[in-house]
Design a protein around this motif. Structure first.
Motif, PDB file in Angstrom:
ATOM      1  N   ASP A 104      -1.864  -0.668  -4.965  1.00  0.00           N
ATOM      2  CA  ASP A 104      -1.618   0.263  -3.540  1.00  0.00           C
ATOM      3  C   ASP A 104      -2.670   0.445  -2.959  1.00  0.00           C
ATOM      4  N   LYS A 135      -6.127   0.440   6.238  1.00  0.00           N
ATOM      5  CA  LYS A 135      -5.873   1.973   6.576  1.00  0.00           C
ATOM      6  C   LYS A 135      -7.196   2.892   5.927  1.00  0.00           C
ATOM      7  N   SER A 159      -0.012   0.321 -16.864  1.00  0.00           N
ATOM      8  CA  SER A 159       1.104  -0.452 -15.969  1.00  0.00           C
ATOM      9  C   SER A 159       0.822   0.437 -14.643  1.00  0.00           C
ATOM     10  N   LEU A 160       0.896   1.773 -14.773  1.00  0.00           N
ATOM     11  CA  LEU A 160       1.071   2.695 -13.815  1.00  0.00           C
ATOM     12  C   LEU A 160      -0.328   2.491 -12.816  1.00  0.00           C
ATOM     13  N   ARG A 164      -6.746  10.893 -13.546  1.00  0.00           N
ATOM     14  CA  ARG A 164      -5.498  12.016 -13.845  1.00  0.00           C
ATOM     15  C   ARG A 164      -4.484  11.514 -14.705  1.00  0.00           C
ATOM     16  N   PHE A 196      -1.194   4.325 -19.658  1.00  0.00           N
ATOM     17  CA  PHE A 196      -0.608   4.230 -18.468  1.00  0.00           C
ATOM     18  C   PHE A 196      -1.280   3.292 -17.712  1.00  0.00           C
ATOM     19  N   TYR A 255     -10.521 -12.021   2.690  1.00  0.00           N
ATOM     20  CA  TYR A 255      -9.094 -11.913   3.354  1.00  0.00           C
ATOM     21  C   TYR A 255      -9.159 -11.976   4.894  1.00  0.00           C
ATOM     22  N   ILE A 300       1.630 -14.166  -1.219  1.00  0.00           N
ATOM     23  CA  ILE A 300       2.977 -13.715  -0.574  1.00  0.00           C
ATOM     24  C   ILE A 300       3.069 -14.395   0.848  1.00  0.00           C
ATOM     25  N   ILE A 340       8.280   1.953 -15.329  1.00  0.00           N
ATOM     26  CA  ILE A 340       7.086   0.979 -15.365  1.00  0.00           C
ATOM     27  C   ILE A 340       6.142   1.619 -16.032  1.00  0.00           C
ATOM     28  N   GLY A 341       5.824   2.954 -15.656  1.00  0.00           N
ATOM     29  CA  GLY A 341       4.671   3.727 -16.162  1.00  0.00           C
ATOM     30  C   GLY A 341       4.938   4.341 -17.473  1.00  0.00           C
ATOM     31  N   GLY A 386       1.053  -1.158   0.019  1.00  0.00           N
ATOM     32  CA  GLY A 386       0.122  -0.209   0.118  1.00  0.00           C
ATOM     33  C   GLY A 386       0.718   1.211   0.122  1.00  0.00           C
ATOM     34  N   GLY A 387       1.904   1.122  -0.746  1.00  0.00           N
ATOM     35  CA  GLY A 387       2.813   2.365  -0.882  1.00  0.00           C
ATOM     36  C   GLY A 387       3.620   2.666   0.470  1.00  0.00           C
ATOM     37  N   GLN A 392      -4.423  -2.707  -1.168  1.00  0.00           N
ATOM     38  CA  GLN A 392      -3.564  -3.343  -0.277  1.00  0.00           C
ATOM     39  C   GLN A 392      -3.628  -2.344   1.196  1.00  0.00           C
ATOM     40  N   ARG A 393      -3.924  -1.049   0.862  1.00  0.00           N
ATOM     41  CA  ARG A 393      -4.259  -0.313   1.955  1.00  0.00           C
ATOM     42  C   ARG A 393      -5.611  -0.673   2.747  1.00  0.00           C
ATOM     43  N   HIS A 421      -7.352   8.789  -9.071  1.00  0.00           N
ATOM     44  CA  HIS A 421      -5.935   9.046  -9.464  1.00  0.00           C
ATOM     45  C   HIS A 421      -5.774   8.388 -11.084  1.00  0.00           C
ATOM     46  N   PRO A 435      -3.361 -14.357   0.507  1.00  0.00           N
ATOM     47  CA  PRO A 435      -2.247 -13.656  -0.226  1.00  0.00           C
ATOM     48  C   PRO A 435      -1.150 -14.655  -0.756  1.00  0.00           C
ATOM     49  N   LEU A 437      -0.458  -0.316 -10.749  1.00  0.00           N
ATOM     50  CA  LEU A 437       0.051  -0.091  -9.468  1.00  0.00           C
ATOM     51  C   LEU A 437      -0.487   0.528  -8.385  1.00  0.00           C
TER      52      LEU A 437
END
Lengths: 295, 445
Positions: free
Chosen positions: B401, B410, B393-394, B426, B391, B242, B251, A258-259, A242-243, B404-405, B423, B249, B397
């Motif tokens: 993120d 969170k 692939s970005l 944008r 974009f 989860y 991992i 990557i981006g 989560g960054g 996961q938060r 996001h 997960p 991510l």
């Protein structure tokens, strides 16, 4: 300096400096200029179009919450990473100095980790910290679900801070040992005669005399934490979860490579460069001067 | 004297460097092909390259693995900027938007037409065609490794807890996970929580939009619109699974990898790509049953979409190279090559002829491929041709993120999806602005 030790004229010194200058130009100035140019444009990945947008990329990054998140992460990482590196190295150096006879052996042993590259270390620690197969996974047999560095942001931050400190401690250690050696033994002997124990001697004599080295290492470590921490984050956490470990250097990489967002990534790297300059500025103009006055 | 010797050495080094640069001049019909696979997939590709070279007198293809899909795209961009690009490169699905707008591409249909190997887009299976073709039905790249999402289940483990039929719905999937959990199975199901599986495929199979403008196929004005609707429902279910330890997960598994965690018998169910089948079979440890991706009870099931790659021909090679590239592409298009690749990897056959050959010899047809093909043949609407957005692939991510938060407590899952969407939008705005000034791609080499 003796006058015969100086070169006359401009050409010989310039010629001697040329190889270094050429390398710096090729690998620093030119890419920096290129990044600056990209940061003012919207660039297509394949390079056949670009639009001038002035400071548009900067304002976009500065109004983006993910930039501040990365900045916060970088600050946390730098603060903890640098303090840990310095405190541990100082402790080890003081211990070695206290016992000079066996210290020699430990001096060599403690320098070795310096030779391990960040990415190699990342891979080793990744296995060591694996919640299922690594030694730390043992914690999970004691308290199930306790050690989850890939799900728990705090634990993953701890992990990369530890890895970073591991890479910095050997160098800091060398510098501290050398500096401690340079402190005249008479001071310590005099203090010992007056009844000061090793801790008192360290706090009142050795620590103040280490100030220049402390400031120097703090700056060097800080710059390392801004820039060279990339390999550790890349091999261990990829900025997650989560960054939580997405430091600025890693965000620059993911955005740009990557981006394929070359413009935003360039704007970020220019800002990171400003941060590094600021750190250098503080080191040279504030701490150095104060240290010199103190000395 | 010394300095002149130094200068001579320097001059020699420089001239050696200069001489080395154009040493890549090779025989006319030699060309490079960059692919993006490792392991058994790379072995299959290498053997196709070797067979082509052995069979061909005048052509020679040099096949180079370039790492992951992401790395291959990145290296292609760098190589193109430096003027050292390969003639042929394998690029993953979400790089399509970048490739189409790059101006660096020699469209495959034009090339094949010009070189006398015309391709008929209708040869390709429906699910393949709708994914790779442009709005007007053209194939600008040649489909290569295509995979889709299916459900894998460990038959023995399911039978042991009284689940006799593969879950068809998410409700049944949850019930099966609960049954496994109740019987003390530590890993009822495993997932790597990636958006290709949890966003793109889930929305495709439910026929729900991910972005406007037909998921981006209609142009750069597309914006994300997934944060409501079925994706929100699914991700809230995922968060519940989860937190209850039902969906583990990858991992946190011993294998540290979704496919391997299922293949080694640790986890009982896995929603994974058909391309994972080869690994499961090769491990040979579990009796794997393969079924369609579940949907929500009472909803209409649409075709799943593809994940995978296609082959792009790049401009800037000498004219003598392109006929050889066309011959190589025609060779790869041949049903025999497709079948060999499908059998060895679990990737899907691409054309009707290849599919027919597979179904004639059903014993040789891997389960995952049979199910995957059936899944692609289901009815389609506007939203199961995959996404074509910039974009990406970005964006993936960012989605990861945020999710996961949310899983880490969170923020709520709803807020995470809203954030990811905002996001992502944008990014799309910037992508649109970037390519506003782009020159229109011309057809020639």
């Amino acid at each position: 300096m003796k006058s015969s030790a100086r070169f006359h004229g401009h050409w010989i010194p310039l010629a001697l400096g040329l190889p270094q200058l050429a390398l710096i130009t090729l690998f620093f100035y030119w890419p920096t200029l290129k990044a600056f140019w990209w940061s003012l444009h919207l660039v297509c990945p394949f390079g056949n179009c670009s639009t001038f947008v002035g400071l548009g990329n900067y304002t976009r990054e500065l109004t983006d919450s993910s930039f501040y998140a990365a900045l916060r992460t970088t600050a946390l990482f730098a603060a903890f990473g640098v303090s840990l590196s310095i405190v541990v190295a100082l402790f080890l150096a003081a211990m070695v100095e206290l016992h000079r006879r066996t210290g020699g052996l430990f001096r060599y042993l403690l320098i070795w980790p310096y030779a391990v590259a960040g990415s190699v270390l990342g891979v080793i620690l990744k296995v060591a910290a694996s919640p299922s197969i690594g030694p730390l996974g043992y914690l999970n047999t004691l308290w199930p679900g306790f050690w989850q560095p890939y799900l728990n942001g705090t634990q993953s931050m701890l992990m990369v801070v530890f890895a970073f400190a591991w890479t910095q401690i050997p160098f800091n250690f060398i510098v501290f040992v050398a500096a401690l050696r340079a402190i005249p033994a008479e001071y310590l002997a005099a203090a010992a005669i007056d009844g000061a124990g090793p801790v008192r001697r360290f706090i009142d004599i050795q620590l103040p005399m280490l100030k220049p080295q402390l400031f120097f290492l703090a700056t060097i470590n800080l710059i390392e934490s801004f820039t060279n921490s990339f390999a550790i984050v890349d091999t261990m956490t990829q900025g997650g979860p989560g960054g939580a470990t997405n430091i600025l250097a890693y965000k620059i990489y993911t955005d740009g490579f990557i981006g394929l967002d070359l413009s935003g990534s360039s704007a970020l790297s220019m800002m990171l460069m400003l941060l590094v300059f600021a750190a250098c500025f503080v080191q040279f103009f504030v701490f150095e001067r104060r240290a010199r006055q103190d000395g | 004297m010394k300095s002149s010797a130094g200068a001579r050495i320097l001059a020699w080094v420089l001239s050696a460097l200069v001489a080395a640069a154009p040493a890549a001049t090779c025989a006319a019909a030699d060309f490079d092909f960059w692919y993006a696979h490792g392991g058994i997939y790379a072995q299959a590709i290498e053997s196709m390259c070797a067979n082509f070279n052995a069979a061909s007198l005048q052509d020679h293809v040099h096949c180079f693995p370039q790492g992951t899909y992401e790395q291959t795209l990145r290296k292609t961009v760098a190589a193109y900027r430096a003027g050292r690009q390969p003639a042929l490169v394998e690029i993953y699905d979400i790089g399509s938007a970048d490739m189409l707008l790059s101006g660096a591409v020699y469209p495959v249909d034009t090339l094949m037409q010009a070189m006398g190997h015309p391709i008929d887009a209708s040869d390709y299976l429906k699910g393949i065609r709708r994914f790779y073709a442009t709005e007007n039905g053209r194939l600008l790249s040649q489909p290569f490794s295509a995979s889709t999402l299916v459900l894998y289940a460990n038959r023995q483990k399911l039978t042991a807890v009284g689940v006799d039929h593969l879950p068809q719905t998410w409700e049944a999937f949850e019930a099966a996970m609960e049954a496994l959990h109740a019987h003390g199975k530590s890993c009822p199901a495993v997932s790597d929580y990636t958006p290709w599986k949890m966003l793109e495929q889930i929305n495709a199979v439910q026929g729900a939009p991910i972005a406007s403008a037909n998921n981006g196929h209609e142009g750069l004005q597309a914006r994300y619109e997934f944060a409501d609707g079925v994706h929100r429902r699914f991700m809230n279910d995922v968060a519940r699974w989860y937190s209850r330890g039902l969906l583990v997960p990858a991992i946190m598994t011993r294998a540290n990898d979704q496919t391997l965690a299922f293949a080694d018998g640790e986890c009982a169910m896995s929603v994974d790509a058909t391309g994972a089948y080869a690994i499961v079979k090769k491990a040979g440890l579990v009796d794997a049953e393969v079924g369609l991706l579940p949907v929500y009870a009472g909803t209409k099931r649409y075709g799943t979409t593809i994940g995978g790659s296609s082959l792009w021909v790049l401009k800037g090679q000498s004219a003598s190279v392109y006929p050889a590239v066309a011959r190589f592409l025609a060779y790869l298009h041949d049903p025999r090559q497709q079948l060999m690749f499908a059998r060895r990897t679990g990737y899907l056959p691409l054309t009707h002829q290849a599919e027919e050959v597979l179904t004639i010899a059903p014993d040789a047809e891997p389960d995952a491929i049979r199910v995957g093909l059936a899944s692609l043949e289901l009815p389609d609407n506007d939203y199961n041709a995959g996404i074509r957005l910039g974009f990406t692939s970005l964006f993936r991510l960012i989605w990861q993120d945020e999710v996961q938060r949310a899983l880490g407590g969170k923020e709520t899952m709803d807020a995470a999806l809203e954030n990811a969407q905002a996001h992502g939008n944008r990014l799309l705005e910037r992508f649109q602005a970037t390519y506003m000034a782009a020159p229109q791609a011309e057809a020639g080499p």
